[in-house]
Design an enzyme around this catalytic site. Sequence first.
Site, PDB file in Angstrom:
ATOM      1  N   GLU A  60       0.973  -1.212   0.088  1.00 28.76           N
ATOM      2  CA  GLU A  60       0.133   0.004  -0.012  1.00 28.76           C
ATOM      3  C   GLU A  60       0.917   1.151   0.051  1.00 28.76           C
ATOM      4  O   GLU A  60       1.792   1.210   0.838  1.00 28.76           O
ATOM      5  CB  GLU A  60      -1.149   0.099   1.257  1.00 28.76           C
ATOM      6  CG  GLU A  60      -1.955   0.891   1.010  1.00 28.76           C
ATOM      7  CD  GLU A  60      -2.832   1.103   2.592  1.00 28.76           C
ATOM      8  OE1 GLU A  60      -2.713   0.112   3.506  1.00 28.76           O
ATOM      9  OE2 GLU A  60      -3.410   2.222   2.594  1.00 28.76           O
TER      10      GLU A  60
ATOM     11  N   ARG B  83       5.295 -12.492   9.978  1.00 33.52           N
ATOM     12  CA  ARG B  83       5.688 -11.381   9.585  1.00 33.52           C
ATOM     13  C   ARG B  83       7.080 -11.163  10.268  1.00 33.52           C
ATOM     14  O   ARG B  83       7.195 -11.941  11.262  1.00 33.52           O
ATOM     15  CB  ARG B  83       4.754 -10.200  10.373  1.00 33.52           C
ATOM     16  CG  ARG B  83       3.814  -9.372   9.601  1.00 33.52           C
ATOM     17  CD  ARG B  83       3.082  -8.528  10.597  1.00 33.52           C
ATOM     18  NE  ARG B  83       3.448  -7.105  10.104  1.00 33.52           N
ATOM     19  CZ  ARG B  83       2.830  -6.747   9.119  1.00 33.52           C
ATOM     20  NH1 ARG B  83       1.829  -7.443   8.376  1.00 33.52           N
ATOM     21  NH2 ARG B  83       2.890  -5.350   8.573  1.00 33.52           N
TER      22      ARG B  83
ATOM     23  N   LYS C 193       4.565   0.739   9.883  1.00 32.89           N
ATOM     24  CA  LYS C 193       4.684   2.164   9.171  1.00 32.89           C
ATOM     25  C   LYS C 193       4.020   3.386   9.894  1.00 32.89           C
ATOM     26  O   LYS C 193       4.547   4.350   9.513  1.00 32.89           O
ATOM     27  CB  LYS C 193       3.639   1.770   7.712  1.00 32.89           C
ATOM     28  CG  LYS C 193       4.342   1.059   6.827  1.00 32.89           C
ATOM     29  CD  LYS C 193       3.803   1.319   5.426  1.00 32.89           C
ATOM     30  CE  LYS C 193       3.202   0.096   5.051  1.00 32.89           C
ATOM     31  NZ  LYS C 193       2.474   0.104   3.568  1.00 32.89           N
TER      32      LYS C 193
HETATM   33  P1  ATP Z   1      -0.056  -2.087   7.391  1.00 32.59           P
HETATM   34  O1  ATP Z   1       0.207  -2.694   8.617  1.00 32.59           O
HETATM   35  O2  ATP Z   1       0.036  -0.374   7.755  1.00 32.59           O
HETATM   36  O3  ATP Z   1      -1.069  -2.479   6.600  1.00 32.59           O
HETATM   37  P2  ATP Z   1       1.831  -3.403   6.013  1.00 32.59           P
HETATM   38  O4  ATP Z   1       3.097  -3.411   6.741  1.00 32.59           O
HETATM   39  O5  ATP Z   1       1.025  -4.593   5.933  1.00 32.59           O
HETATM   40  O6  ATP Z   1       1.231  -2.042   6.531  1.00 32.59           O
HETATM   41  P3  ATP Z   1       1.856  -3.110   3.308  1.00 32.59           P
HETATM   42  O7  ATP Z   1       2.081  -2.123   2.383  1.00 32.59           O
HETATM   43  O8  ATP Z   1       0.516  -3.668   3.204  1.00 32.59           O
HETATM   44  O9  ATP Z   1       2.230  -2.812   4.511  1.00 32.59           O
HETATM   45  O10 ATP Z   1       2.745  -4.626   2.926  1.00 32.59           O
HETATM   46  C1  ATP Z   1       2.839  -4.966   1.628  1.00 32.59           C
HETATM   47  C2  ATP Z   1       3.277  -6.648   1.563  1.00 32.59           C
HETATM   48  O11 ATP Z   1       4.324  -6.806   2.476  1.00 32.59           O
HETATM   49  C3  ATP Z   1       2.181  -7.311   2.133  1.00 32.59           C
HETATM   50  O12 ATP Z   1       2.086  -8.371   1.585  1.00 32.59           O
HETATM   51  C4  ATP Z   1       2.598  -7.486   3.538  1.00 32.59           C
HETATM   52  O13 ATP Z   1       2.243  -8.724   3.988  1.00 32.59           O
HETATM   53  C5  ATP Z   1       4.225  -7.481   3.329  1.00 32.59           C
HETATM   54  N1  ATP Z   1       4.697  -7.095   4.562  1.00 32.59           N
HETATM   55  C6  ATP Z   1       4.603  -5.844   5.333  1.00 32.59           C
HETATM   56  N2  ATP Z   1       5.262  -6.000   6.448  1.00 32.59           N
HETATM   57  C7  ATP Z   1       5.876  -7.192   6.570  1.00 32.59           C
HETATM   58  C8  ATP Z   1       6.817  -7.742   7.635  1.00 32.59           C
HETATM   59  N3  ATP Z   1       6.947  -7.134   8.747  1.00 32.59           N
HETATM   60  N4  ATP Z   1       7.056  -9.000   7.543  1.00 32.59           N
HETATM   61  C9  ATP Z   1       6.734  -9.904   6.324  1.00 32.59           C
HETATM   62  N5  ATP Z   1       5.875  -9.074   5.309  1.00 32.59           N
HETATM   63  C10 ATP Z   1       5.499  -8.097   5.579  1.00 32.59           C
HETATM   64 MG    MG Z   2      -1.215  -3.922   4.825  1.00 38.29          MG
END
Ligand code: ATP
Ligand code: MG
Length: 572
Positions: free
Chosen positions: A47, A272, A282
């Site tokens: 996102e 994660r 974020k």
């Molecule tokens: P928010 O929690 O604010 O929604 P997000 O960390 O999920 O943010 P996205 O931009 O939706 O951010 O993430 C893009 C992709 O990265 C998603 O598929 C998410 O699962 C993956 N992702 C985000 N943070 C992690 C993490 N800490 N470890 C592994 N994958 C992650």
């Molecule tokens: Mg997300």
Amino acid sequence: MSSDAVNAGSPVKEEEARPSNFIRDIILKDNETGKFGGKVRTRFPPEPNGYLHIGHAKSICLNFGLALEFGGECNLRFDDTNPCKEETEYVESIIEDVRWLGFDWGDRLFYASDYFDQLYEWAVELIRQGNAYVCDLTPEQVREYRGTPTEPGKESPYRNRSIEENLALFERMRAGEFPDGSRTLRSKIDMASPNFNMRDPVMYRILHAAHHRTGGKWNIYPMYDFTHGESDSIEGITHSICTLEFEDHRPLYDWYLDQLGIHHPRQIEFDRLNLTGTVLSKRKLLALVEKGYVAGWDDPRMPTLSGLRRRGYSPEAIRLFCSRIGVSKTNGIVEHSLLEHCLREDLNVRSPRVMAVLDPIRVVIENYPEDLVEQMDAVNNPEDASMGSRSVPFSRVLYIERDDFREDPPKQYYRLAPGREVRLRYAYLITCTGVVKDPTTGEIAEIHCRYDPATRGGNAPDGRKVKSTIHWVSAAHSLDFEARLYDNLFLPDSDREESEDFTACLNPNSLEVRAARIEPSVRGAAPGTRFQFERLGYFCVDKDSAPGKLVFNRTVGLRDTWAKIEKSQKRS
Ligand code: ATP
Ligand code: MG
């Protein structure tokens, strides 16, 4: 975890460390049974509401890595359903970061907002099927009606509107006739479901907001949960890989795809990444930037990819880390030292060595001619002979580290002290003859030494040994530079993840700036150039450098506590 390659000096090979992976096993099975005709298409779906961090790198390496491994494709798709928090700056930074990590999406750069028309049509179809309705409850009421984990929710009084009325109202929502928040489109599933996501979740909300791509076209926006699965379907994704918190959303995604009868990817959830010593939310990273606790998203203390890049991390080191941590089905926390271990492993092989002094004190070689300058031959990288050698100027007045001299040395201290002989790296053996003190402060201003001209290169012809080798630069030839030394952004053991005021957990000493000296061979090095400063650590030229102003970031120190821990664990 394999540590065979560690510190062996061989170039980093990511494959060596690739652990078995349950996601790969699922894909292998699917290819065997021909579920997707042997095709593998994944996607990385950020996102655009912030910069990417090391957690995202895990997902990027996984999605692009699997596509590469199986001869498939990985799309880059922006899940841009929330116009209020998304910006083009983020889109651009994400594109730059994924490229920098070393991955290529070909011409498959997509935006969920490209699918808004299709999503609208599907929403209409669900209304026609009797599977969606326009609800006039306020957001607070929707929450109230939703129930609790132990009590079923209550059905909305608007749930049984006629299909015609729903179609007309939804059309008017789209036309912008109603104020924000006054109505939603909801799916009609099951208010008694034990899974909250199935209790008539909202599909569309009214939002009179301009979108970074569709401008003012829409007055309603689809929810992430109504967008994500269908976007995957539109793109023909075979394996929709996401983090564990989406496990409970899977039944909802399945439901939409099944009601619409469209291509159905297989969703697979993994853990994660969490890292000690930092935050990977974020929202929190944005707060650090907005409140000025750091100098921006690319502050070298940030766990963002742009921060790590500026700090001196290589994409190879990050990819190595991502392959070492692997994937699993339970969330845990990874030691920051593992990331640094992977970093050192990579930098050790690639970084030319230079000598720099972070806390300079003058050394005068009393018996060295005033006007003599010798060029000392110094090896660029003992790990890689092909990197050759360079000349380092040596003269009568030098700088060494203040800490490499003790007037009154404790036991076990083998470096320079009155009457003691040490080796100057690549130069001569010198013996300390005394010190000159500042008459007012009493501090040591200058160390006096004599050198043995017969020891050029650092070895005595008579075979006598010295216990210590120290680094140095020539006072007249070395360059001034600003050394930025970083420590963890957060205090150890702080509960920065839990506490709301996580900024109270910030380490007040996470940045230390030093006026330092470095050998002249680095003159003109471009921002991003990496070096190992002998005995001090890995450093890289910062983007704040300019002609006449040299700034270095300390990427990481030399000491690798992880390797020690690993070794001792192996032994026990
Ligand atoms: P928010 O929690 O604010 O929604 P997000 O960390 O999920 O943010 P996205 O931009 O939706 O951010 O993430 C893009 C992709 O990265 C998603 O598929 C998410 O699962 C993956 N992702 C985000 N943070 C992690 C993490 N800490 N470890 C592994 N994958 C992650
Ligand atoms: Mg997300």
